[in-house]
Design a protein around this motif. Structure first.
Motif, PDB file in Angstrom:
ATOM      1  N   MET A   1     -44.403   2.291   5.890  1.00  0.00           N
ATOM      2  CA  MET A   1     -44.725   2.735   4.546  1.00  0.00           C
ATOM      3  C   MET A   1     -44.603   1.575   3.550  1.00  0.00           C
ATOM      4  N   SER A   2     -43.738   0.600   3.850  1.00  0.00           N
ATOM      5  CA  SER A   2     -43.533  -0.495   2.906  1.00  0.00           C
ATOM      6  C   SER A   2     -44.760  -1.389   2.793  1.00  0.00           C
ATOM      7  N   ILE A   3     -45.579  -1.483   3.844  1.00  0.00           N
ATOM      8  CA  ILE A   3     -46.792  -2.291   3.790  1.00  0.00           C
ATOM      9  C   ILE A   3     -47.932  -1.502   3.165  1.00  0.00           C
TER      10      ILE A   3
ATOM     11  N   ILE B   1     -50.720  -1.721  -0.889  1.00  0.00           N
ATOM     12  CA  ILE B   1     -52.166  -1.747  -0.661  1.00  0.00           C
ATOM     13  C   ILE B   1     -52.829  -0.535  -1.293  1.00  0.00           C
ATOM     14  N   VAL B   2     -52.263   0.640  -1.097  1.00  0.00           N
ATOM     15  CA  VAL B   2     -52.831   1.859  -1.670  1.00  0.00           C
ATOM     16  C   VAL B   2     -52.767   1.819  -3.189  1.00  0.00           C
ATOM     17  N   LEU B   3     -51.657   1.395  -3.729  1.00  0.00           N
ATOM     18  CA  LEU B   3     -51.529   1.339  -5.189  1.00  0.00           C
ATOM     19  C   LEU B   3     -52.511   0.340  -5.788  1.00  0.00           C
ATOM     20  N   MET B   4     -52.707  -0.798  -5.130  1.00  0.00           N
ATOM     21  CA  MET B   4     -53.682  -1.786  -5.593  1.00  0.00           C
ATOM     22  C   MET B   4     -55.092  -1.204  -5.541  1.00  0.00           C
ATOM     23  N   HIS B   5     -55.408  -0.505  -4.465  1.00  0.00           N
ATOM     24  CA  HIS B   5     -56.732   0.087  -4.318  1.00  0.00           C
ATOM     25  C   HIS B   5     -56.980   1.160  -5.383  1.00  0.00           C
ATOM     26  N   VAL B   6     -55.994   1.990  -5.643  1.00  0.00           N
ATOM     27  CA  VAL B   6     -56.137   3.030  -6.670  1.00  0.00           C
ATOM     28  C   VAL B   6     -56.313   2.393  -8.045  1.00  0.00           C
ATOM     29  N   ALA B   7     -55.561   1.345  -8.333  1.00  0.00           N
ATOM     30  CA  ALA B   7     -55.685   0.667  -9.629  1.00  0.00           C
ATOM     31  C   ALA B   7     -57.053   0.008  -9.776  1.00  0.00           C
ATOM     32  N   ILE B   8     -57.528  -0.640  -8.726  1.00  0.00           N
ATOM     33  CA  ILE B   8     -58.831  -1.304  -8.786  1.00  0.00           C
ATOM     34  C   ILE B   8     -59.952  -0.277  -8.919  1.00  0.00           C
ATOM     35  N   CYS B   9     -59.880   0.808  -8.149  1.00  0.00           N
ATOM     36  CA  CYS B   9     -60.903   1.860  -8.250  1.00  0.00           C
ATOM     37  C   CYS B   9     -60.926   2.467  -9.646  1.00  0.00           C
ATOM     38  N   SER B  10     -59.764   2.713 -10.211  1.00  0.00           N
ATOM     39  CA  SER B  10     -59.687   3.296 -11.550  1.00  0.00           C
ATOM     40  C   SER B  10     -60.309   2.360 -12.578  1.00  0.00           C
ATOM     41  N   SER B  11     -59.952   1.090 -12.512  1.00  0.00           N
ATOM     42  CA  SER B  11     -60.480   0.116 -13.466  1.00  0.00           C
ATOM     43  C   SER B  11     -61.987  -0.039 -13.323  1.00  0.00           C
ATOM     44  N   LEU B  12     -62.445  -0.145 -12.090  1.00  0.00           N
ATOM     45  CA  LEU B  12     -63.884  -0.303 -11.871  1.00  0.00           C
ATOM     46  C   LEU B  12     -64.670   0.929 -12.311  1.00  0.00           C
TER      47      LEU B  12
ATOM     48  N   GLY C   1     -65.607   9.104  -5.414  1.00  0.00           N
ATOM     49  CA  GLY C   1     -65.307   9.723  -4.123  1.00  0.00           C
ATOM     50  C   GLY C   1     -64.112   9.089  -3.441  1.00  0.00           C
ATOM     51  N   GLN C   2     -64.050   7.761  -3.451  1.00  0.00           N
ATOM     52  CA  GLN C   2     -62.905   7.069  -2.848  1.00  0.00           C
ATOM     53  C   GLN C   2     -61.600   7.441  -3.544  1.00  0.00           C
ATOM     54  N   LEU C   3     -61.613   7.400  -4.868  1.00  0.00           N
ATOM     55  CA  LEU C   3     -60.397   7.712  -5.620  1.00  0.00           C
ATOM     56  C   LEU C   3     -59.983   9.164  -5.408  1.00  0.00           C
ATOM     57  N   PHE C   4     -60.968  10.072  -5.361  1.00  0.00           N
ATOM     58  CA  PHE C   4     -60.658  11.480  -5.118  1.00  0.00           C
ATOM     59  C   PHE C   4     -60.005  11.666  -3.749  1.00  0.00           C
ATOM     60  N   LEU C   5     -60.562  10.999  -2.729  1.00  0.00           N
ATOM     61  CA  LEU C   5     -59.986  11.142  -1.387  1.00  0.00           C
ATOM     62  C   LEU C   5     -58.548  10.637  -1.335  1.00  0.00           C
ATOM     63  N   TYR C   6     -58.297   9.472  -1.913  1.00  0.00           N
ATOM     64  CA  TYR C   6     -56.923   8.953  -1.936  1.00  0.00           C
ATOM     65  C   TYR C   6     -55.991   9.928  -2.648  1.00  0.00           C
ATOM     66  N   CYS C   7     -56.393  10.361  -3.826  1.00  0.00           N
ATOM     67  CA  CYS C   7     -55.516  11.246  -4.608  1.00  0.00           C
ATOM     68  C   CYS C   7     -55.324  12.588  -3.914  1.00  0.00           C
ATOM     69  N   HIS C   8     -56.386  13.134  -3.345  1.00  0.00           N
ATOM     70  CA  HIS C   8     -56.294  14.428  -2.666  1.00  0.00           C
ATOM     71  C   HIS C   8     -55.405  14.343  -1.423  1.00  0.00           C
ATOM     72  N   LEU C   9     -55.599  13.299  -0.623  1.00  0.00           N
ATOM     73  CA  LEU C   9     -54.801  13.173   0.594  1.00  0.00           C
ATOM     74  C   LEU C   9     -53.322  12.935   0.290  1.00  0.00           C
TER      75      LEU C   9
ATOM     76  N   VAL D   1     -46.986   5.449  -8.629  1.00  0.00           N
ATOM     77  CA  VAL D   1     -47.570   4.338  -9.360  1.00  0.00           C
ATOM     78  C   VAL D   1     -46.504   3.735 -10.266  1.00  0.00           C
ATOM     79  N   SER D   2     -45.780   4.593 -10.940  1.00  0.00           N
ATOM     80  CA  SER D   2     -44.651   4.171 -11.766  1.00  0.00           C
ATOM     81  C   SER D   2     -43.534   5.176 -11.539  1.00  0.00           C
ATOM     82  N   THR D   3     -42.522   5.153 -12.391  1.00  0.00           N
ATOM     83  CA  THR D   3     -41.418   6.093 -12.199  1.00  0.00           C
ATOM     84  C   THR D   3     -41.848   7.528 -12.442  1.00  0.00           C
ATOM     85  N   LYS D   4     -42.887   7.729 -13.275  1.00  0.00           N
ATOM     86  CA  LYS D   4     -43.328   9.088 -13.597  1.00  0.00           C
ATOM     87  C   LYS D   4     -44.669   9.462 -12.972  1.00  0.00           C
ATOM     88  N   LYS D   5     -45.540   8.497 -12.723  1.00  0.00           N
ATOM     89  CA  LYS D   5     -46.877   8.790 -12.195  1.00  0.00           C
ATOM     90  C   LYS D   5     -46.890   8.729 -10.682  1.00  0.00           C
ATOM     91  N   ILE D   6     -47.435   9.779 -10.080  1.00  0.00           N
ATOM     92  CA  ILE D   6     -47.550   9.886  -8.631  1.00  0.00           C
ATOM     93  C   ILE D   6     -49.032   9.907  -8.286  1.00  0.00           C
TER      94      ILE D   6
END
Length: 112
Positions: A1-3, A7-18, A55-63, A81-86
């Motif tokens: 889980m540590s690896i 990676i997942v948080l970076m992907h979610v942040a990049i997808c959101s920004s894009l 679609g990618q962001l929805f799948l990550y968030c849904h799963l 993502v942070s202390t309050k955001k999941i």
């Protein structure tokens, strides 16, 4: 889980920004005065990118939302993502609302 977590948080942040940037580009091309063919092709390209990222962001968030709901042990493994955001469907809705708010402000300022 540590690896996986960074990676997942970076992907979610990049997808959101894009997604936010592409929605702004979509509105800018839509409101431009270029030729019809140029606008149509670019709107299709940008629109398909938005749908793909959404679609990618929805799948990550849904799963991860399903994982958070089904793992009820003492460790409470959650992708935060942070202390309050999941990473869950509320985060997905938050990204969509942010994108919508930015686009609506852009449209209002361009119409004036």
């Amino acid at each position: 889980m540590s690896i996986v977590k960074p990676i997942v948080l970076m992907h979610v942040a990049i997808c959101s920004s894009l997604m936010i940037m592409l929605s702004n580009s979509f509105i800018m091309v839509f409101l431009s005065t270029g030729s019809f063919t140029y606008k149509t092709i670019n709107l299709f390209k940008i629109g398909s990118g938005i749908v793909h990222l959404c679609g990618q962001l929805f799948l990550y968030c849904h799963l991860f939302d399903n994982m958070n709901l089904k793992i009820n042990d003492a460790n409470h493994v959650r992708m935060k993502v942070s202390t309050k955001k999941i990473v869950n469907l509320q985060l997905f809705a938050s990204v969509l609302m942010t994108s919508y708010n930015i686009v609506s402000v852009m449209v209002k300022t361009m119409n004036k």
